[in-house]
Design an enzyme around this catalytic site. Structure first.
Site, PDB file in Angstrom:
ATOM      1  N   ASP A  69      -6.946   4.465   2.014  1.00  0.00           N
ATOM      2  CA  ASP A  69      -6.202   3.215   2.149  1.00  0.00           C
ATOM      3  C   ASP A  69      -5.282   3.205   3.368  1.00  0.00           C
ATOM      4  OD1 ASP A  69      -7.391   2.655  -0.269  1.00  0.00           O
ATOM      5  OD2 ASP A  69      -5.530   2.124  -1.297  1.00  0.00           O
ATOM      6  N   HIS A 127      -7.667  -4.543   2.251  1.00  0.00           N
ATOM      7  CA  HIS A 127      -6.382  -4.081   1.694  1.00  0.00           C
ATOM      8  C   HIS A 127      -5.238  -4.992   2.162  1.00  0.00           C
ATOM      9  CE1 HIS A 127      -4.122  -1.223  -0.584  1.00  0.00           C
ATOM     10  NE2 HIS A 127      -3.561  -0.589   0.432  1.00  0.00           N
ATOM     11  N   HIS A 148       0.044  -5.894   3.483  1.00  0.00           N
ATOM     12  CA  HIS A 148       0.344  -4.926   2.429  1.00  0.00           C
ATOM     13  C   HIS A 148       1.572  -5.347   1.620  1.00  0.00           C
ATOM     14  CE1 HIS A 148       0.669  -0.978   0.442  1.00  0.00           C
ATOM     15  NE2 HIS A 148      -0.538  -0.735   0.905  1.00  0.00           N
ATOM     16  N   HIS A 169      -5.270   8.336   1.395  1.00  0.00           N
ATOM     17  CA  HIS A 169      -4.761   7.470   2.456  1.00  0.00           C
ATOM     18  C   HIS A 169      -5.078   8.074   3.828  1.00  0.00           C
ATOM     19  CE1 HIS A 169      -2.517   6.104  -1.048  1.00  0.00           C
ATOM     20  NE2 HIS A 169      -2.282   4.978  -0.412  1.00  0.00           N
TER      21      HIS A 169
HETATM   22 ZN   LIG Z   1      -1.898   0.721   0.418  1.00  0.00          ZN
END
Ligand SMILES: [Zn+2]
Length: 302
Positions: free
Chosen positions: A123, A173, A177, A270
């Site tokens: 991510d 995503h 954010h 991530h």
């Molecule tokens: Zn995130």
């Protein structure tokens, strides 16, 4: 002393706050579904969820640089797609709890193939560590899914294209954010999802497919799941949270996967959002471990 929190609104708002100011007020949405998007009520008892997205809603057509997704908004309640009633059911009392059918808005937390497979997901990128992670994935013949921030994808289209060229896949995503996402207005949420999808698809070049949507911090709601479905995106959760964003140390990241992973699992990692050296170090151990355990690499279900 700073305790980073993935769910903290401050973490990303610092990074994306400036661009947030530029967010348009009016939103076209996916396929410009004129005002037809409506929040889905929380599914109640056993009643079938009113399906507002056709189960055959197409994913993005791979034709133009600005893909749009057509949406069927008035599909009738759909029959169970994968569990036809068998003749044996006649001799049994009503099934107490049949497995819920996978509707277009369901959050997927497993791999496409099941069995002894794993889906690695990264991510918040693309970012400075993305290239290193791609190198490692290639070294071990692994495939992964990258849940990208729209403007970051737009800023590094070469990296997005490398991800695709090396056999990996893309996930939306959002643009900024936002955390918590559910605090945004409906139109803002539509923008966050639909604009990010367009940015990522454009960065990837013609024919790029963005197949999933992952809510920042896992803040899924019936509303954003429906918006995602109307954008042709499958909500993507996870089954293993490594908490690598909190930098607990590579051994802790490795240990979490080794403890929590089950066949068919989806691992949350991530590739951006801060120093990812621990994630890279953990991957150097996890990839050979997964292979030694007999896992093969898969994508999440769609
Ligand atoms: Zn995130």
């Amino acid at each position: 002393m700073r305790i980073p929190s993935h769910r903290s609104p401050s973490r990303h708002s610092l990074r994306y706050g400036l661009t947030a100011l530029l967010a348009p007020v009016l939103i076209a949405g996916c396929g410009a579904a004129q005002g037809a998007i409506r929040p889905e009520p929380t599914p109640s008892t056993g009643a079938p969820t009113p399906s507002t997205v056709s189960p055959t809603a197409p994913t993005s057509p791979p034709s133009s640089a600005t893909p749009t997704t057509s949406v069927a908004l008035s599909a009738p309640p759909k029959p169970s797609p994968s569990k036809p009633a068998s003749s044996a059911s006649a001799s049994r009392p009503p099934a107490p709890q049949p497995p819920p059918p996978l509707t277009p808005t369901s959050i997927v937390r497993g791999t496409a193939s099941g069995g002894r497979t794993v889906a690695l997901t990264f991510d918040d990128g693309p970012g400075p560590a993305t290239g290193q992670i791609l190198d490692l994935l290639t070294q071990y013949g692994a495939r992964a899914t990258f849940c990208q921030i729209g403007p970051q994808a737009a800023a590094d289209p070469a990296m997005v294209r490398r991800i695709l060229a090396e056999g990996h896949r893309l996930c939306d995503h959002t643009v900024h954010h936002p955390q918590p996402m559910h605090a945004l207005s409906h139109d803002q949420q539509v923008y966050e999802i639909s604009a990010a999808k367009d940015m990522i698809a454009k960065a990837g070049g013609a024919g790029t497919k963005v197949r999933w949507f992952r809510a920042p911090g896992g803040d899924f709601t019936a509303e954003n799941q429906l918006i995602a479905a109307q954008c042709g995106l499958r909500p993507l959760g996870w089954s293993v949270d490594t908490r690598d964003w909190a930098r607990p140390g590579a051994p802790a990241i490795v240990a979490t996967v080794q403890r929590d992973l089950r066949p068919g699992g989806v691992v949350l990692l991530h590739d951006a959002g801060g120093d990812r050296s621990q994630t890279v170090a953990a991957l150097k151990q996890l990839l050979p471990w997964l292979i030694a355990q007999g896992y093969s690499f898969d994508f999440p279900a769609v």
